[in-house]
Design an enzyme around this catalytic site. Structure first.
Site, PDB file in Angstrom:
ATOM      1  N   ASP A  57      38.605  53.283  58.425  1.00 58.45           N
ATOM      2  CA  ASP A  57      37.443  52.710  58.206  1.00 58.45           C
ATOM      3  C   ASP A  57      37.263  51.317  59.028  1.00 58.45           C
ATOM      4  O   ASP A  57      38.171  50.929  59.541  1.00 58.45           O
ATOM      5  CB  ASP A  57      37.417  52.572  56.695  1.00 58.45           C
ATOM      6  CG  ASP A  57      37.215  53.694  55.948  1.00 58.45           C
ATOM      7  OD1 ASP A  57      36.409  54.333  56.218  1.00 58.45           O
ATOM      8  OD2 ASP A  57      37.455  53.443  54.619  1.00 58.45           O
ATOM      9  N   TYR A 115      50.780  55.683  56.234  1.00 57.56           N
ATOM     10  CA  TYR A 115      49.779  54.733  56.348  1.00 57.56           C
ATOM     11  C   TYR A 115      50.933  53.389  55.645  1.00 57.56           C
ATOM     12  O   TYR A 115      51.704  53.468  54.850  1.00 57.56           O
ATOM     13  CB  TYR A 115      48.699  54.588  55.323  1.00 57.56           C
ATOM     14  CG  TYR A 115      47.670  55.364  55.703  1.00 57.56           C
ATOM     15  CD1 TYR A 115      46.338  54.705  56.691  1.00 57.56           C
ATOM     16  CD2 TYR A 115      47.346  56.699  55.967  1.00 57.56           C
ATOM     17  CE1 TYR A 115      45.423  55.329  57.218  1.00 57.56           C
ATOM     18  CE2 TYR A 115      46.359  57.540  56.360  1.00 57.56           C
ATOM     19  CZ  TYR A 115      45.310  56.627  57.019  1.00 57.56           C
ATOM     20  OH  TYR A 115      44.399  57.286  57.683  1.00 57.56           O
TER      21      TYR A 115
END
Length: 263
Positions: A57, A115
């Site tokens: 994003d 992540y």
């Protein structure tokens, strides 16, 4: 005249997502994908389209993004890397390139994705870490956060941590590793799974941040069991999130580029 053969390449990319509207190409907006495709097309002397391991994003960073593309152009690895980087801004960098077999796919060949979320945990905000971490002023109980987070390990229905707009058909995912540690003023959260739902990491972190000394046991497990987004914490800022590492089968023999510290 002999027709040139298409070759497939994998590419390792690092970027600071602060200045882009996410990964995916969008008309009229500057994105990571559009910038990389423009640079590759100039070096290849033909239009190049890329597929990535994970679409990030706006504001999300990466040191472990992997992409693939095909080209009829012949270049040495060094020429590809130096050439493409010369057309990219200093916020995006190609770290490695490797010719791969036709059956390689940056997205579908991936075994897992890791992540990292970084929190700047201090009563005063940091100017230096402003776009590299999320500021939380209250002191976080890292030991309790870690203990609670272990209930997320394994395969579960992660509907409680799935944001609206998620296009995935199934809410089931498998988290294989979840570690939380403190490094002075930084709290570092590492999560590895086969894949992730929309905003899943940021929603998990948002829930972990809610934990304090008075939080009752099994707080995270109860949220997980509800299978309802309304029970989880808020979606935290994108600026603390990094696509850290993407794992592939050994048969592809891809380079491993993984920095332990990425601020």
């Amino acid at each position: 005249m002999k027709e040139k053969k298409n070759k497939k390449f994998a590419l390792g990319v690092e970027y600071d997502g602060s200045y882009y509207h996410g990964w995916q190409s969008q008309k009229g907006l500057s994105t990571i994908q559009s910038e990389i495709e423009k640079a590759l097309s100039k070096i290849a002397n033909h239009q190049v389209n890329v597929i990535c391991a994970g679409r990030t994003d706006s504001g999300v960073h990466s040191i472990g993004q992997v992409i693939h593309f095909t080209s009829i152009s012949f270049r040495s690895d060094f020429s590809w890397i130096v050439g493409v980087n010369s057309y990219l801004s200093k916020n995006i960098s190609v770290k490695w390139i490797k010719e791969v077999s036709e059956n390689f796919n940056a997205r579908y060949s991936a075994i897992s994705r890791s992540y990292r979320y970084i929190i700047y945990n201090h009563k005063c905000r940091s100017a230096i870490f402003r776009n590299r971490s999320n500021h939380v002023y209250k002191e976080l109980n890292v030991d309790k956060m870690y203990f609670e987070a272990q209930s997320l390990l394994g395969e579960h229905d992660f509907s409680s941590f799935r944001s609206s707009g998620c296009q995935s058909r199934s809410p089931f995912r498998t988290i294989t590793d979840l570690n939380i540690r403190r490094l002075k003023n930084l709290v570092i959260i590492d999560i590895t799974a086969n894949s992730f739902l929309y905003h899943m990491v940021r929603n998990i972190v948002g829930s972990l941040i809610q934990i304090n000394d008075n939080t009752k046991k099994n707080y995270i497990k109860k949220i997980l069991d509800k299978k309802d987004r309304n029970y989880a914490g808020p979606t935290v800022s994108a600026r603390g999130l990094y696509l850290f590492f993407v794992k592939y089968p050994m048969c592809f023999n891809l380079p491993i580029f993984k920095d332990d510290f990425i601020i």
